[in-house]
Design a protein around this motif. Structure first.
Motif, PDB file in Angstrom:
ATOM      1  N   ILE A   4      61.586   3.531 -15.792  1.00  0.00           N
ATOM      2  CA  ILE A   4      61.803   3.106 -14.412  1.00  0.00           C
ATOM      3  C   ILE A   4      61.926   4.330 -13.513  1.00  0.00           C
ATOM      4  CG2 ILE A   4      63.326   1.865 -12.831  1.00  0.00           C
ATOM      5  CD1 ILE A   4      64.018   0.021 -15.172  1.00  0.00           C
ATOM      6  N   ASP A   5      61.073   4.373 -12.516  1.00  0.00           N
ATOM      7  CA  ASP A   5      61.017   5.449 -11.535  1.00  0.00           C
ATOM      8  C   ASP A   5      61.954   5.083 -10.383  1.00  0.00           C
ATOM      9  OD1 ASP A   5      60.186   7.264  -9.500  1.00  0.00           O
ATOM     10  OD2 ASP A   5      58.114   7.243 -10.245  1.00  0.00           O
ATOM     11  N   VAL A   6      62.920   5.952 -10.085  1.00  0.00           N
ATOM     12  CA  VAL A   6      63.877   5.657  -9.006  1.00  0.00           C
ATOM     13  C   VAL A   6      63.569   6.436  -7.730  1.00  0.00           C
ATOM     14  CG1 VAL A   6      65.706   4.976 -10.613  1.00  0.00           C
ATOM     15  CG2 VAL A   6      65.633   7.338  -9.788  1.00  0.00           C
ATOM     16  N   ARG A   7      62.382   7.029  -7.662  1.00  0.00           N
ATOM     17  CA  ARG A   7      61.976   7.737  -6.448  1.00  0.00           C
ATOM     18  C   ARG A   7      61.597   6.731  -5.366  1.00  0.00           C
ATOM     19  NH1 ARG A   7      57.121  11.156  -7.909  1.00  0.00           N
ATOM     20  NH2 ARG A   7      56.588   9.201  -8.933  1.00  0.00           N
ATOM     21  N   THR A   8      61.206   7.228  -4.214  1.00  0.00           N
ATOM     22  CA  THR A   8      60.813   6.358  -3.106  1.00  0.00           C
ATOM     23  C   THR A   8      59.435   5.745  -3.373  1.00  0.00           C
ATOM     24  OG1 THR A   8      59.679   8.099  -1.882  1.00  0.00           O
ATOM     25  CG2 THR A   8      62.062   7.823  -1.463  1.00  0.00           C
ATOM     26  N   PRO A   9      59.114   4.630  -2.722  1.00  0.00           N
ATOM     27  CA  PRO A   9      57.770   4.063  -2.874  1.00  0.00           C
ATOM     28  C   PRO A   9      56.667   5.065  -2.499  1.00  0.00           C
ATOM     29  CG  PRO A   9      59.217   2.445  -1.870  1.00  0.00           C
ATOM     30  CD  PRO A   9      59.988   3.748  -1.926  1.00  0.00           C
ATOM     31  N   GLN A  10      56.919   5.897  -1.493  1.00  0.00           N
ATOM     32  CA  GLN A  10      55.919   6.881  -1.085  1.00  0.00           C
ATOM     33  C   GLN A  10      55.668   7.903  -2.190  1.00  0.00           C
ATOM     34  OE1 GLN A  10      58.614   5.978   0.672  1.00  0.00           O
ATOM     35  NE2 GLN A  10      57.857   5.155   2.588  1.00  0.00           N
ATOM     36  N   GLU A  11      56.734   8.380  -2.816  1.00  0.00           N
ATOM     37  CA  GLU A  11      56.574   9.330  -3.918  1.00  0.00           C
ATOM     38  C   GLU A  11      55.793   8.689  -5.067  1.00  0.00           C
ATOM     39  OE1 GLU A  11      60.405  12.137  -4.313  1.00  0.00           O
ATOM     40  OE2 GLU A  11      60.912   9.996  -4.086  1.00  0.00           O
TER      41      GLU A  11
END
Length: 126
Positions: free
Chosen positions: A31-38
């Motif tokens: 699971i990636d917790v970065r921003t949608p843009q990233e």
């Protein structure tokens, strides 16, 4: 893999290579917790997105047979969210040390963006 005990729960820190191998074998949910843009700009293929700003441990998938591993850009946000998950009662959680930056340093494949077209493009840095 490194580990530490937080409130009686083991918090694991996995290397990018360990994450890559376990993801390829279907052993983890990444699971990636970065921003949608990233995430849209570049991400690990097969990772799910749950941005830190919307992170709610109660919505994490069940861990019947797969370990949940969180990741971000550098490992700071994912460790913070792993600790939040532990505080919310999740007893099996891990994060990727060094984050996506370490993934790229390890020369592991990922989905990037073709800057000429703006289209998704697989990056195999090996």
């Amino acid at each position: 893999m490194e580990s530490e005990t937080v409130d009686g729960v083991t918090l694991e820190t996995w290397t990018p290579q360990e994450v890559h191998d376990a993801l390829a074998e279907g052993q983890i949910v990444l699971i990636d917790v970065r921003t949608p843009q990233e995430y849209m700009f570049e991400h690990v293929v097969g990772s799910l997105l749950m941005p830190m700003s919307f992170f709610a441990p109660r919505y994490l998938p069940s861990q019947g047979t797969k370990r949940i591993v969180l990741h971000c850009g550098s490992g700071v946000r994912s460790e913070k969210m792993a600790r939040a998950a532990i505080a919310a009662g999740i007893d099996k959680i891990a994060h990727m040390g060094g984050g996506f930056g370490a993934w790229k340093e390890a020369k592991l494949p990922y989905m990037g963006t073709d800057m000429g077209t703006g289209a998704p493009s697989m990056v195999n840095p090996e």
